[in-house]
Design a protein around this motif. Structure first.
Motif, short mmCIF file in Angstrom:
data_model
loop_
_atom_site.label_atom_id
_atom_site.label_comp_id
_atom_site.label_asym_id
_atom_site.label_seq_id
_atom_site.Cartn_x
_atom_site.Cartn_y
_atom_site.Cartn_z
N SER A 184 0.82 -1.20 0.00
CA SER A 184 0.00 0.00 0.00
C SER A 184 0.86 1.26 0.00
O SER A 184 1.27 1.73 -1.05
CB SER A 184 -0.94 -0.02 1.21
N GLY A 185 1.16 1.81 1.17
CA GLY A 185 1.90 3.05 1.23
C GLY A 185 3.16 2.95 2.05
O GLY A 185 3.34 2.00 2.82
N LEU A 186 4.02 3.93 1.90
CA LEU A 186 5.26 4.02 2.67
C LEU A 186 5.69 5.47 2.73
O LEU A 186 5.18 6.32 1.99
CB LEU A 186 6.36 3.15 2.06
N ILE A 187 6.62 5.76 3.65
CA ILE A 187 7.18 7.11 3.73
C ILE A 187 8.62 7.07 3.24
O ILE A 187 9.45 6.33 3.78
CB ILE A 187 7.14 7.66 5.17
N LEU A 188 8.90 7.84 2.22
CA LEU A 188 10.27 8.05 1.78
C LEU A 188 10.88 9.12 2.67
O LEU A 188 10.38 10.24 2.75
CB LEU A 188 10.30 8.49 0.32
N ALA A 197 5.19 10.71 1.82
CA ALA A 197 4.38 9.50 1.80
C ALA A 197 3.93 9.23 0.36
O ALA A 197 3.44 10.13 -0.32
CB ALA A 197 3.17 9.65 2.72
N VAL A 198 4.10 8.00 -0.08
CA VAL A 198 3.77 7.64 -1.46
C VAL A 198 3.07 6.29 -1.48
O VAL A 198 3.26 5.45 -0.60
CB VAL A 198 5.02 7.56 -2.36
N HIS A 199 2.24 6.11 -2.48
CA HIS A 199 1.74 4.78 -2.80
C HIS A 199 2.90 3.99 -3.38
O HIS A 199 3.73 4.53 -4.11
CB HIS A 199 0.61 4.90 -3.83
N ARG A 200 2.97 2.72 -3.03
CA ARG A 200 4.06 1.91 -3.57
C ARG A 200 4.04 1.88 -5.10
O ARG A 200 5.08 1.77 -5.74
CB ARG A 200 3.99 0.49 -3.01
N ALA A 201 2.85 2.00 -5.68
CA ALA A 201 2.76 2.03 -7.14
C ALA A 201 3.42 3.28 -7.71
O ALA A 201 3.94 3.26 -8.83
CB ALA A 201 1.29 1.98 -7.57
N ALA A 202 3.39 4.38 -6.96
CA ALA A 202 4.04 5.61 -7.42
C ALA A 202 5.55 5.44 -7.46
O ALA A 202 6.20 5.80 -8.45
CB ALA A 202 3.65 6.78 -6.52
N LEU A 203 6.12 4.90 -6.37
CA LEU A 203 7.57 4.68 -6.34
C LEU A 203 7.98 3.69 -7.41
O LEU A 203 8.96 3.92 -8.15
CB LEU A 203 7.99 4.18 -4.96
N PHE A 204 7.24 2.59 -7.52
CA PHE A 204 7.56 1.61 -8.55
C PHE A 204 7.49 2.24 -9.94
O PHE A 204 8.37 2.03 -10.78
CB PHE A 204 6.60 0.42 -8.46
N GLY A 205 6.41 3.00 -10.19
CA GLY A 205 6.22 3.59 -11.51
C GLY A 205 7.34 4.53 -11.90
O GLY A 205 7.83 4.51 -13.04
N VAL A 206 7.79 5.37 -10.96
CA VAL A 206 8.88 6.31 -11.25
C VAL A 206 10.16 5.56 -11.59
O VAL A 206 10.85 5.89 -12.56
CB VAL A 206 9.09 7.25 -10.04
N LEU A 207 10.48 4.52 -10.82
CA LEU A 207 11.69 3.75 -11.08
C LEU A 207 11.57 2.91 -12.35
O LEU A 207 12.53 2.81 -13.14
CB LEU A 207 12.00 2.86 -9.88
N PHE A 208 10.41 2.30 -12.55
CA PHE A 208 10.23 1.42 -13.70
C PHE A 208 10.27 2.21 -15.01
O PHE A 208 10.90 1.78 -15.98
CB PHE A 208 8.91 0.66 -13.57
N PRO A 221 -1.75 9.74 4.55
CA PRO A 221 -2.02 10.27 3.21
C PRO A 221 -0.84 9.96 2.29
O PRO A 221 0.31 10.21 2.65
CB PRO A 221 -2.15 11.78 3.45
N ILE A 222 -1.13 9.38 1.11
CA ILE A 222 -0.04 8.90 0.27
C ILE A 222 -0.05 9.49 -1.14
O ILE A 222 0.59 8.97 -2.05
CB ILE A 222 -0.04 7.36 0.18
N GLY A 223 -0.77 10.59 -1.33
CA GLY A 223 -0.76 11.22 -2.63
C GLY A 223 -1.44 10.36 -3.69
O GLY A 223 -2.42 9.68 -3.41
N LYS A 273 -6.39 11.41 -4.93
CA LYS A 273 -5.55 11.31 -3.74
C LYS A 273 -5.99 10.10 -2.92
O LYS A 273 -7.18 9.80 -2.82
CB LYS A 273 -5.67 12.58 -2.90
N MET A 274 -5.01 9.44 -2.30
CA MET A 274 -5.30 8.22 -1.57
C MET A 274 -4.70 8.26 -0.17
O MET A 274 -3.88 9.11 0.16
CB MET A 274 -4.79 7.00 -2.34
N ALA A 275 -5.16 7.31 0.64
CA ALA A 275 -4.62 7.11 1.98
C ALA A 275 -4.31 5.64 2.17
O ALA A 275 -5.01 4.77 1.64
CB ALA A 275 -5.60 7.58 3.05
N ALA A 276 -3.26 5.36 2.91
CA ALA A 276 -2.99 3.99 3.36
C ALA A 276 -3.62 3.85 4.74
O ALA A 276 -3.36 4.65 5.64
CB ALA A 276 -1.50 3.72 3.42
N PHE A 277 -4.46 2.85 4.90
CA PHE A 277 -5.12 2.58 6.18
C PHE A 277 -4.62 1.24 6.69
O PHE A 277 -4.56 0.27 5.94
CB PHE A 277 -6.64 2.53 5.98
#
Length: 412
Positions: A44-48, A102-113, A213-215, A223-227
């Motif tokens: 779901s989410g994480l904090i960079l 705070a980011v969705h893991r999909a956001a971090l993956f997408g930027v790197l991928f 809140p994970i953007g 906008k999304m939240a990790a719960f």
């Protein structure tokens, strides 16, 4: 290192993708082997933290991730029954303009991928790696007996369930932690919530509810939240058996304001059950093999350092290969430059986790009364800020990085 190497990377998660970007940029020939048929994010989410963000800045990806994430300025936790503040960590307790993202893991993956695609990194999918055969070079052995390679270096970025790390002397295995968590990615509902904070509610140490809140996972998404809600994985069957409405009623009873998030959950299928383990490799490298990220060091996400540590590992390995002659010497340098930062934060996580996720009665009592009081007295606020940012000891200089400059970022 002047020579161009043939390098295999196991795993197309953040650790593997960041390593590939560094090593391709340095002129090496890189192939990523991914067990899924299509590389994808998990979770779901994480904090960079400033640590991970500095690595992304070094890769030229800071602006991309800032555009998707949500700035976090503090971590706040309160007792669910009394409302008493028992955790209040503020990034500005130390000077420098630092913040978390705070980011969705999909956001971090997408930027790197996407960066890996732009850099033409070669990725082979549907490859389940089982072990290595080490001679003058390394050959990958798949579960079906297929042989891949040979390579000058293999980087194991395959996560906490890694099989390749068994090729290192005394690799150890993760020790299962008693508590895990239900996680869900939900639409952001901001009323009554600070959009720049991780907010948590505790009932002793057996229940921890969190909203982060994970953007946005993608530029045009909502906008999304990790719960999340902590529980013992062994108790999940009981929760499922009691039914969704009983679970939701319990949560709203502890934290009424979170009803706006709970109401978005219509089925347990929206929840992922995360299981955690603790494991720290003494020497995360062997002959022609480097182990990075969760494969080398996994723990509870209580300190939120996992992805950040993985990104630091990627930068450290690249720096070691640039600064030494020979793979063996480079691997020794990689291990040396990451040793103390990893050990300090693994130890901190192991010590602190039971105060927030355990069956203990004494630990949450101490947390809520003694620790919460002492945390307000200098230099405790500054130490807590350094702990959250991942900078209790400087992780940058040993791996050839300078921390990114934070003022004027996202309104800082």
């Amino acid at each position: 290192m002047g020579n161009s190497l043939d390098i295999a990377i196991a795993g197309a998660g953040p650790a593997g993708l960041a390593t590939a970007l560094y090593l391709e940029r340095a002129g090496h020939r890189v192939t990523i082997f991914e067990r899924f048929d299509q590389p994808k994010p998990v979770g779901s989410g994480l904090i960079l933290q400033p640590t991970g963000l500095t690595v992304l800045a070094d890769l030229g990806l800071l602006e991309d991730i800032l555009a998707l994430g949500c700035r976090i300025d503090r971590l706040h936790g309160a007792d669910a029954k009394t409302g008493r503040t028992v955790l209040d960590v503020r990034y500005d307790a130390r000077r420098g303009g630092r913040f978390g993202l705070a980011v969705h893991r999909a956001a971090l993956f997408g930027v790197l991928f996407r960066a890996a695609r732009r850099q033409a990194v070669h990725i082979e999918t549907g490859i389940e790696l089982e072990t290595l055969e080490i001679g003058e070079r390394a050959t990958l052995i798949c579960g079906n007996g297929r042989r891949m390679g040979s390579f000058d270096l293999v980087v194991d970025a395959s996560g906490s369930r890694s099989k390749l790390r068994r090729c290192v002397n005394n690799p150890g295995e993760p020790r299962s932690l008693a508590y895990g968590a239900f996680w869900a990615s939900l639409g952001w509902r901001g009323e009554g919530f600070d959009e720049h904070a991780l907010l948590q509610r505790y009932d002793s140490a057996s229940v921890m509810i969190g909203v982060l809140p994970i953007g946005r996972p993608e530029p045009d998404a909502q906008k999304m939240a990790a719960f999340f809600w902590s529980l013992k994985p062994a108790d999940a069957e009981y929760v499922w058996g009691a039914g969704l409405e009983a679970w939701k009623a319990r949560l709203v009873g502890l934290w009424p304001e979170c009803a706006a998030f709970i109401d978005q959950i219509d089925s347990f299928e929206q929840l992922s059950l995360a299981r955690y383990g603790h494991h720290t490799m003494k020497t995360p490298a062997g002959r022609l093999l480097a182990v990075i990220g969760d494969a080398a060091h996994s723990t509870s996400p209580q300190l939120g350092q996992g992805a950040n540590m993985a990104l630091l590992d990627a930068a450290a390995l690249n720096y070691a290969l640039m600064g030494t002659d020979g793979v063996d010497t480079a691997l020794e340098a990689y291990v040396r430059t990451r040793r103390w930062h990893v050990r300090v934060f693994q130890a901190l996580s192991l010590v602190l986790t039971p105060f927030y996720q355990s069956d203990s009665i004494v630990m949450p009592f101490v947390r809520d009364r003694l620790v919460a009081t002492l945390a307000k007295v200098p230099p405790a606020p500054q130490f807590l800020a350094s702990m959250v940012t991942g900078t209790v000891i400087n992780p940058f200089k040993p791996i050839g990085l300078a921390e990114a400059l934070w003022p004027d970022r996202l309104g800082g």
